[in-house]
Design a protein around this motif. Structure first.
Motif, PDB file in Angstrom:
ATOM      1  N   GLU A  94      21.409  40.493  43.429  1.00 41.56           N
ATOM      2  CA  GLU A  94      22.024  40.450  42.107  1.00 41.56           C
ATOM      3  C   GLU A  94      23.145  41.477  41.956  1.00 41.56           C
ATOM      4  N   ASP A  95      23.035  42.584  42.668  1.00 37.59           N
ATOM      5  CA  ASP A  95      24.056  43.626  42.576  1.00 37.59           C
ATOM      6  C   ASP A  95      25.360  43.221  43.262  1.00 37.59           C
ATOM      7  N   LYS A  96      25.273  42.319  44.221  1.00 37.47           N
ATOM      8  CA  LYS A  96      26.445  41.916  45.009  1.00 37.47           C
ATOM      9  C   LYS A  96      26.916  40.494  44.711  1.00 37.47           C
ATOM     10  N   LYS A  97      26.151  39.774  43.913  1.00 35.68           N
ATOM     11  CA  LYS A  97      26.436  38.357  43.679  1.00 35.68           C
ATOM     12  C   LYS A  97      27.842  38.110  43.148  1.00 35.68           C
ATOM     13  N   GLU A  98      28.240  38.834  42.112  1.00 37.84           N
ATOM     14  CA  GLU A  98      29.557  38.618  41.492  1.00 37.84           C
ATOM     15  C   GLU A  98      30.688  38.886  42.475  1.00 37.84           C
ATOM     16  N   GLN A  99      30.580  39.970  43.235  1.00 46.52           N
ATOM     17  CA  GLN A  99      31.604  40.313  44.223  1.00 46.52           C
ATOM     18  C   GLN A  99      31.716  39.237  45.294  1.00 46.52           C
ATOM     19  N   ILE A 100      30.575  38.755  45.772  1.00 43.46           N
ATOM     20  CA  ILE A 100      30.572  37.726  46.824  1.00 43.46           C
ATOM     21  C   ILE A 100      31.178  36.430  46.305  1.00 43.46           C
ATOM     22  N   GLU A 101      30.805  36.034  45.097  1.00 42.10           N
ATOM     23  CA  GLU A 101      31.362  34.817  44.501  1.00 42.10           C
ATOM     24  C   GLU A 101      32.884  34.891  44.447  1.00 42.10           C
ATOM     25  N   LYS A 102      33.396  36.037  44.014  1.00 43.13           N
ATOM     26  CA  LYS A 102      34.851  36.214  43.910  1.00 43.13           C
ATOM     27  C   LYS A 102      35.516  36.099  45.281  1.00 43.13           C
ATOM     28  N   GLU A 103      34.929  36.758  46.279  1.00 43.87           N
ATOM     29  CA  GLU A 103      35.535  36.735  47.613  1.00 43.87           C
ATOM     30  C   GLU A 103      35.483  35.344  48.236  1.00 43.87           C
ATOM     31  N   LEU A 104      34.390  34.619  48.032  1.00 40.79           N
ATOM     32  CA  LEU A 104      34.290  33.258  48.561  1.00 40.79           C
ATOM     33  C   LEU A 104      35.283  32.319  47.865  1.00 40.79           C
ATOM     34  N   LYS A 105      35.476  32.512  46.570  1.00 46.81           N
ATOM     35  CA  LYS A 105      36.454  31.695  45.852  1.00 46.81           C
ATOM     36  C   LYS A 105      37.866  31.962  46.357  1.00 46.81           C
ATOM     37  N   LEU A 106      38.163  33.234  46.640  1.00 43.47           N
ATOM     38  CA  LEU A 106      39.497  33.570  47.158  1.00 43.47           C
ATOM     39  C   LEU A 106      39.741  32.938  48.529  1.00 43.47           C
ATOM     40  N   LYS A 107      38.668  32.808  49.317  1.00 50.52           N
ATOM     41  CA  LYS A 107      38.803  32.149  50.625  1.00 50.52           C
ATOM     42  C   LYS A 107      39.137  30.673  50.466  1.00 50.52           C
ATOM     43  N   LYS A 108      38.684  30.080  49.363  1.00 52.09           N
ATOM     44  CA  LYS A 108      38.930  28.654  49.108  1.00 52.09           C
ATOM     45  C   LYS A 108      40.069  28.446  48.105  1.00 52.09           C
ATOM     46  N   ALA A 109      40.803  29.497  47.807  1.00 55.14           N
ATOM     47  CA  ALA A 109      41.810  29.458  46.744  1.00 55.14           C
ATOM     48  C   ALA A 109      42.904  28.429  47.007  1.00 55.14           C
ATOM     49  N   LYS A 110      43.437  27.912  45.915  1.00 47.06           N
ATOM     50  CA  LYS A 110      44.565  26.990  45.997  1.00 47.06           C
ATOM     51  C   LYS A 110      45.839  27.755  46.358  1.00 47.06           C
ATOM     52  N   SER A 111      46.827  27.048  46.869  1.00 49.45           N
ATOM     53  CA  SER A 111      48.124  27.662  47.147  1.00 49.45           C
ATOM     54  C   SER A 111      48.763  28.093  45.835  1.00 49.45           C
ATOM     55  N   ILE A 112      49.225  29.339  45.779  1.00 47.98           N
ATOM     56  CA  ILE A 112      49.856  29.830  44.556  1.00 47.98           C
ATOM     57  C   ILE A 112      51.118  29.040  44.246  1.00 47.98           C
ATOM     58  N   ASN A 113      51.830  28.561  45.277  1.00 47.98           N
ATOM     59  CA  ASN A 113      53.034  27.750  45.047  1.00 47.98           C
ATOM     60  C   ASN A 113      52.699  26.438  44.357  1.00 47.98           C
ATOM     61  N   GLU A 114      51.561  25.827  44.731  1.00 48.86           N
ATOM     62  CA  GLU A 114      51.138  24.583  44.093  1.00 48.86           C
ATOM     63  C   GLU A 114      50.787  24.815  42.630  1.00 48.86           C
ATOM     64  N   VAL A 115      50.098  25.926  42.369  1.00 47.00           N
ATOM     65  CA  VAL A 115      49.720  26.259  40.993  1.00 47.00           C
ATOM     66  C   VAL A 115      50.965  26.484  40.144  1.00 47.00           C
ATOM     67  N   ILE A 116      51.904  27.260  40.673  1.00 49.54           N
ATOM     68  CA  ILE A 116      53.131  27.566  39.941  1.00 49.54           C
ATOM     69  C   ILE A 116      53.951  26.299  39.694  1.00 49.54           C
TER      70      ILE A 116
END
Length: 291
Positions: free
Chosen positions: A240-262
């Motif tokens: 539980e202490d690391k869950k939020e950090q891990i979720e964020k890092e895993l999402k960043l690994k799957k992140a969309k291209s910033i150019n596509e978003v823009i």
């Protein structure tokens, strides 16, 4: 992500002045006066536009679009800066890196950090990760955390010399200050703080996570030289202490291209460029980045 952040920030800072003049209509008031002649606001604006106008305009538009869609708090900015301080080995070394990037002061740096967080939020918007993936990442890489120190030297001969002194009972922190070439840790007696698996270079990572607390390694070779590692402490984290950090890092690994978003945000915003020279350049730049 960080590459985008730094390129955005440097250009935005340099051209903020020209943006002000553009918005105010670019009068003929002099910004430089001398016996050799004057430089007017209009001349200054046109020169800046010629040299880097397309990149700066795009970056300023991108930031404007992101700020409309996403909010960043002061608390988030401070937390990100703390992360940078940890990554760079302290506030002093981070400040040196900031100066080398051409960022003039703390206010400008905070602006860049805000822009990076905006980009991160946009890139992970709508990205989902499963509870099972988060738990697996925790078990593989985050369950055990180590506090270690090291002495980094250039060659094996020196490393063996230092190790021999340690074996004879000499103080690790004292030897780190004397021998280590790692600027981020040597003045702290080689201290690296707590970290989880995968945060260090592979050779270092493999060695340190196979050691027990209180032990000192033989010389470990990596791309940076030879490390002598001391494990200060090992602890077991709670999920539980690391869950939020891990979720964020895993999402960043799957992140969309910033150019596509823009590109999507630009289309929705129906952008019109009043300066005809910049309009053509801006549209060309948009087209090239969406291909």
């Amino acid at each position: 992500m960080k590459k985008w952040f730094f390129s955005l920030g440097m250009a935005a800072g340099v051209l903020s002045l020209s943006a002000c003049h553009a918005a105010s209509g670019a009068t003929s008031d002099a910004v430089v006066q001398s016996k050799a002649g004057d430089i007017t606001k209009e001349e200054f604006y046109n020169e800046l536009k010629t040299q880097a106008g397309e990149q700066v305009l795009k970056q300023m538009v991108d930031t404007m679009l992101l700020e409309k869609e996403y909010k960043v708090t002061d608390k988030e900015i401070e937390a990100k800066i703390k992360d940078y301080e940890k990554q760079f080995g302290g506030k002093e070394i981070l400040n040196q890196a900031i100066k080398q990037k051409g960022i003039k002061d703390e206010k400008a740096f905070k602006k860049l950090v805000k822009q990076e967080i905006l980009a991160e939020k946009a890139a992970v918007d709508g990205v989902e990760v499963s509870e099972a993936d988060v738990k697996k990442e925790f078990e593989d890489n985050y369950k055990v955390e180590i506090n270690a120190s090291h002495i980094l030297v250039n060659d094996e001969k020196t490393a063996k010399e230092v190790k021999a002194k340690l074996d004879n009972g000499e103080n690790f922190a004292k030897l780190a200050k004397e021998y280590s070439k790692d600027p981020g840790s040597k003045d702290k007696g080689g201290e690296l703080g707590y970290f989880t698996k995968g945060k260090m270079v592979p050779e270092f990572d493999k060695a340190v996570f196979s050691m027990e607390a209180g032990k000192i390694s033989d010389p470990v070779k990596s791309q940076f030289g030879y490390h002598i590692i001391k494990v200060e402490d090992k602890k077991t984290n709670k999920f539980e202490d690391k869950k939020e950090q891990i979720e964020k890092e895993l999402k960043l690994k799957k992140a969309k291209s910033i150019n596509e978003v823009i590109a999507k945000l630009q289309k929705e915003a129906d952008i019109k460029i009043e300066d005809k020279d910049l309009e053509e350049i801006f549209n060309d730049l948009q087209s090239s980045e969406t291909k």
